[in-house]
Design an enzyme around this catalytic site. Sequence first.
Site, PDB file in Angstrom:
ATOM      1  N   VAL A  62       0.813  -1.229   0.000  1.00  0.00           N
ATOM      2  CA  VAL A  62       0.000   0.000   0.000  1.00  0.00           C
ATOM      3  C   VAL A  62       0.844   1.276   0.000  1.00  0.00           C
ATOM      4  O   VAL A  62       0.326   2.361  -0.254  1.00  0.00           O
ATOM      5  CB  VAL A  62      -1.012   0.037   1.180  1.00  0.00           C
ATOM      6  CG1 VAL A  62      -2.051  -1.066   1.061  1.00  0.00           C
ATOM      7  CG2 VAL A  62      -0.303   0.006   2.535  1.00  0.00           C
ATOM      8  N   ASN A  88      -7.331   0.076   5.932  1.00  0.00           N
ATOM      9  CA  ASN A  88      -7.084  -0.424   7.278  1.00  0.00           C
ATOM     10  C   ASN A  88      -5.605  -0.757   7.536  1.00  0.00           C
ATOM     11  O   ASN A  88      -5.170  -0.749   8.685  1.00  0.00           O
ATOM     12  CB  ASN A  88      -7.968  -1.678   7.478  1.00  0.00           C
ATOM     13  CG  ASN A  88      -7.559  -2.496   8.669  1.00  0.00           C
ATOM     14  OD1 ASN A  88      -7.812  -2.116   9.811  1.00  0.00           O
ATOM     15  ND2 ASN A  88      -6.898  -3.631   8.427  1.00  0.00           N
ATOM     16  N   ALA A  89      -4.831  -1.008   6.480  1.00  0.00           N
ATOM     17  CA  ALA A  89      -3.425  -1.410   6.690  1.00  0.00           C
ATOM     18  C   ALA A  89      -2.689  -0.327   7.459  1.00  0.00           C
ATOM     19  O   ALA A  89      -2.879   0.862   7.209  1.00  0.00           O
ATOM     20  CB  ALA A  89      -2.746  -1.652   5.344  1.00  0.00           C
ATOM     21  N   THR A  92       3.070   0.572  13.269  1.00  0.00           N
ATOM     22  CA  THR A  92       3.632   1.536  14.229  1.00  0.00           C
ATOM     23  C   THR A  92       5.151   1.358  14.247  1.00  0.00           C
ATOM     24  O   THR A  92       5.657   0.261  13.949  1.00  0.00           O
ATOM     25  CB  THR A  92       3.130   1.275  15.669  1.00  0.00           C
ATOM     26  OG1 THR A  92       3.359  -0.094  15.989  1.00  0.00           O
ATOM     27  CG2 THR A  92       1.664   1.600  15.829  1.00  0.00           C
ATOM     28  N   GLY A 149       5.750   9.025  22.215  1.00  0.00           N
ATOM     29  CA  GLY A 149       6.472   8.028  21.411  1.00  0.00           C
ATOM     30  C   GLY A 149       5.837   7.759  20.056  1.00  0.00           C
ATOM     31  O   GLY A 149       6.228   6.817  19.372  1.00  0.00           O
ATOM     32  N   TYR A 153       3.160   8.209  14.053  1.00  0.00           N
ATOM     33  CA  TYR A 153       1.834   7.563  13.964  1.00  0.00           C
ATOM     34  C   TYR A 153       0.710   8.582  14.193  1.00  0.00           C
ATOM     35  O   TYR A 153      -0.284   8.598  13.458  1.00  0.00           O
ATOM     36  CB  TYR A 153       1.795   6.455  15.007  1.00  0.00           C
ATOM     37  CG  TYR A 153       0.585   5.548  14.984  1.00  0.00           C
ATOM     38  CD1 TYR A 153       0.457   4.534  14.034  1.00  0.00           C
ATOM     39  CD2 TYR A 153      -0.415   5.662  15.956  1.00  0.00           C
ATOM     40  CE1 TYR A 153      -0.637   3.669  14.041  1.00  0.00           C
ATOM     41  CE2 TYR A 153      -1.504   4.801  15.974  1.00  0.00           C
ATOM     42  CZ  TYR A 153      -1.610   3.807  15.016  1.00  0.00           C
ATOM     43  OH  TYR A 153      -2.693   2.954  15.034  1.00  0.00           O
ATOM     44  N   PRO A 183     -10.284   4.106  16.436  1.00  0.00           N
ATOM     45  CA  PRO A 183     -10.384   3.164  17.558  1.00  0.00           C
ATOM     46  C   PRO A 183      -9.395   3.487  18.668  1.00  0.00           C
ATOM     47  O   PRO A 183      -8.306   4.032  18.434  1.00  0.00           O
ATOM     48  CB  PRO A 183     -10.005   1.813  16.925  1.00  0.00           C
ATOM     49  CG  PRO A 183     -10.053   2.011  15.435  1.00  0.00           C
ATOM     50  CD  PRO A 183      -9.760   3.466  15.221  1.00  0.00           C
ATOM     51  N   GLY A 184      -9.803   3.129  19.881  1.00  0.00           N
ATOM     52  CA  GLY A 184      -8.881   3.164  21.019  1.00  0.00           C
ATOM     53  C   GLY A 184      -8.195   1.816  21.122  1.00  0.00           C
ATOM     54  O   GLY A 184      -7.938   1.169  20.107  1.00  0.00           O
ATOM     55  N   ILE A 186      -7.808  -1.875  21.259  1.00  0.00           N
ATOM     56  CA  ILE A 186      -8.645  -3.012  20.869  1.00  0.00           C
ATOM     57  C   ILE A 186      -7.874  -4.300  21.169  1.00  0.00           C
ATOM     58  O   ILE A 186      -6.644  -4.352  21.007  1.00  0.00           O
ATOM     59  CB  ILE A 186      -8.986  -2.935  19.354  1.00  0.00           C
ATOM     60  CG1 ILE A 186      -9.535  -1.543  18.986  1.00  0.00           C
ATOM     61  CG2 ILE A 186      -9.985  -4.026  18.978  1.00  0.00           C
ATOM     62  CD1 ILE A 186     -10.776  -1.091  19.733  1.00  0.00           C
TER      63      ILE A 186
HETATM   64  P1  NDP Z   1      -2.157  -5.689  12.414  1.00  0.00           P
HETATM   65  O1  NDP Z   1      -0.691  -5.454  12.600  1.00  0.00           O
HETATM   66  O2  NDP Z   1      -2.785  -6.906  12.994  1.00  0.00           O
HETATM   67  O3  NDP Z   1      -2.511  -5.653  10.864  1.00  0.00           O
HETATM   68  C1  NDP Z   1      -1.973  -4.677  10.036  1.00  0.00           C
HETATM   69  C2  NDP Z   1      -2.196  -5.096   8.608  1.00  0.00           C
HETATM   70  O4  NDP Z   1      -1.598  -4.107   7.749  1.00  0.00           O
HETATM   71  C3  NDP Z   1      -1.550  -6.436   8.255  1.00  0.00           C
HETATM   72  O5  NDP Z   1      -2.528  -7.272   7.683  1.00  0.00           O
HETATM   73  C4  NDP Z   1      -0.475  -6.079   7.246  1.00  0.00           C
HETATM   74  O6  NDP Z   1      -0.408  -7.015   6.201  1.00  0.00           O
HETATM   75  C5  NDP Z   1      -0.975  -4.772   6.677  1.00  0.00           C
HETATM   76  N1  NDP Z   1       0.144  -3.991   6.153  1.00  0.00           N
HETATM   77  C6  NDP Z   1       1.165  -3.420   6.824  1.00  0.00           C
HETATM   78  N2  NDP Z   1       2.012  -2.826   5.957  1.00  0.00           N
HETATM   79  C7  NDP Z   1       1.506  -3.020   4.707  1.00  0.00           C
HETATM   80  C8  NDP Z   1       1.911  -2.659   3.400  1.00  0.00           C
HETATM   81  N3  NDP Z   1       3.020  -1.917   3.173  1.00  0.00           N
HETATM   82  N4  NDP Z   1       1.154  -3.033   2.341  1.00  0.00           N
HETATM   83  C9  NDP Z   1       0.033  -3.777   2.545  1.00  0.00           C
HETATM   84  N5  NDP Z   1      -0.408  -4.149   3.759  1.00  0.00           N
HETATM   85  C10 NDP Z   1       0.320  -3.774   4.825  1.00  0.00           C
HETATM   86  O7  NDP Z   1      -2.869  -4.361  12.952  1.00  0.00           O
HETATM   87  P2  NDP Z   1      -4.336  -4.120  13.539  1.00  0.00           P
HETATM   88  O8  NDP Z   1      -5.315  -5.040  12.934  1.00  0.00           O
HETATM   89  O9  NDP Z   1      -4.233  -4.046  14.999  1.00  0.00           O
HETATM   90  O10 NDP Z   1      -4.605  -2.627  13.012  1.00  0.00           O
HETATM   91  C11 NDP Z   1      -5.347  -2.352  11.829  1.00  0.00           C
HETATM   92  C12 NDP Z   1      -5.480  -0.846  11.705  1.00  0.00           C
HETATM   93  O11 NDP Z   1      -6.131  -0.338  12.865  1.00  0.00           O
HETATM   94  C13 NDP Z   1      -4.145  -0.118  11.615  1.00  0.00           C
HETATM   95  O12 NDP Z   1      -4.276   0.948  10.693  1.00  0.00           O
HETATM   96  C14 NDP Z   1      -3.932   0.390  13.023  1.00  0.00           C
HETATM   97  O13 NDP Z   1      -3.133   1.543  13.037  1.00  0.00           O
HETATM   98  C15 NDP Z   1      -5.367   0.701  13.449  1.00  0.00           C
HETATM   99  N6  NDP Z   1      -5.602   0.694  14.883  1.00  0.00           N
HETATM  100  C16 NDP Z   1      -5.418  -0.451  15.637  1.00  0.00           C
HETATM  101  C17 NDP Z   1      -5.691  -0.430  17.004  1.00  0.00           C
HETATM  102  C18 NDP Z   1      -5.533  -1.640  17.872  1.00  0.00           C
HETATM  103  O14 NDP Z   1      -5.744  -1.519  19.107  1.00  0.00           O
HETATM  104  N7  NDP Z   1      -5.209  -2.800  17.333  1.00  0.00           N
HETATM  105  C19 NDP Z   1      -6.158   0.795  17.660  1.00  0.00           C
HETATM  106  C20 NDP Z   1      -6.303   1.921  16.773  1.00  0.00           C
HETATM  107  C21 NDP Z   1      -6.056   1.847  15.447  1.00  0.00           C
HETATM  108  P3  NDP Z   1       0.832  -8.031   6.080  1.00  0.00           P
HETATM  109  O15 NDP Z   1       0.841  -8.819   7.362  1.00  0.00           O
HETATM  110  O16 NDP Z   1       0.518  -8.822   4.858  1.00  0.00           O
HETATM  111  O17 NDP Z   1       2.045  -7.137   5.949  1.00  0.00           O
END
Ligand code: NDP
Length: 247
Positions: A62, A88-89, A92, A149, A153, A183-184, A186
């Site tokens: 992405v 959603n990707a 951090t 920190g 992000y 989201p906070g 999760i």
């Molecule tokens: P995960 O780390 O579980 O998932 C992140 C996803 O992003 C992975 O599937 C990864 O795919 C994909 N990704 C990362 N880099 C790339 C790239 N360059 N190209 C394509 N895909 C990419 O994170 P979460 O599910 O926890 O988070 C999802 C979203 O929600 C994020 O944007 C995060 O910032 C946000 N968020 C999460 C919170 C939480 O508490 N979990 C709270 C607030 C926001 P692959 O493994 O194939 O690289």
Amino acid sequence: MTKRVALVTGGMGGLGEAICIKLAELGDAVVTTYSPGNTKYREWLSTMNNMGYGFRAFPCDVTDFDSAHACIEAVTKEVGPIDVLVNNAGITRDMTFKKMTKDDWDAVIHTNLDSVFNMTKQVMDGMVERKWGRVINVASVNGQKGAFGQTNYSAAKAGMHGFTKALALEVAKRGVTVNTISPGYIGTKMVTAIPQEILDSKILPQIPVSRLGKPEEIAGLVAYLASEEAAFLTGANISINGGQHMY
Ligand code: NDP
């Protein structure tokens, strides 16, 4: 009625998977992306298939405009034009500003913010032509309130919402809505990996609801924003954080 096509970037991650499942349960043809180097996507697709979800997955970095273009071209050809895009990707790379390198800054801005341009750019003309579309950008409470920190992000996630507001204005008359959700904490693997004593002493006391959010709760909000009923909701940043930060 033909199925809507929903593309969820990073759909194999903690939140993404719940979003894919929810949209599929509501009848969408769900497609996700995986990073080109991710070798586990077949295993994930097979697990989901055994659960009854026939997802499709396409490689996409992405952060790279050409990769995003190739991905959307392939999805459009093999599945159909995209009606719902969930950006959603995200990643951090936390550290104080003093220690943060240019690489740490760039990686987070490219993955969380440039990605929103790269992906949305590929689908918006089609949504406008068809007079229907939903773009949902997954930001974070830390883009609203800042976080120690996380200068990279917090900047990227706040930037996502600036993008949302401007684009929402441009396409509002065309049946396309653009929204941000923030989201906070999760209960994904990333957060549940934090030692229990830190969760109990530092994190949970910040959350009035006294627990972590569930990925399904985020997915429910995304599903609503993607629905027909949400046609009047655009340019918003919806906080979903258990009361941690009231914006
Ligand atoms: P995960 O780390 O579980 O998932 C992140 C996803 O992003 C992975 O599937 C990864 O795919 C994909 N990704 C990362 N880099 C790339 C790239 N360059 N190209 C394509 N895909 C990419 O994170 P979460 O599910 O926890 O988070 C999802 C979203 O929600 C994020 O944007 C995060 O910032 C946000 N968020 C999460 C919170 C939480 O508490 N979990 C709270 C607030 C926001 P692959 O493994 O194939 O690289």
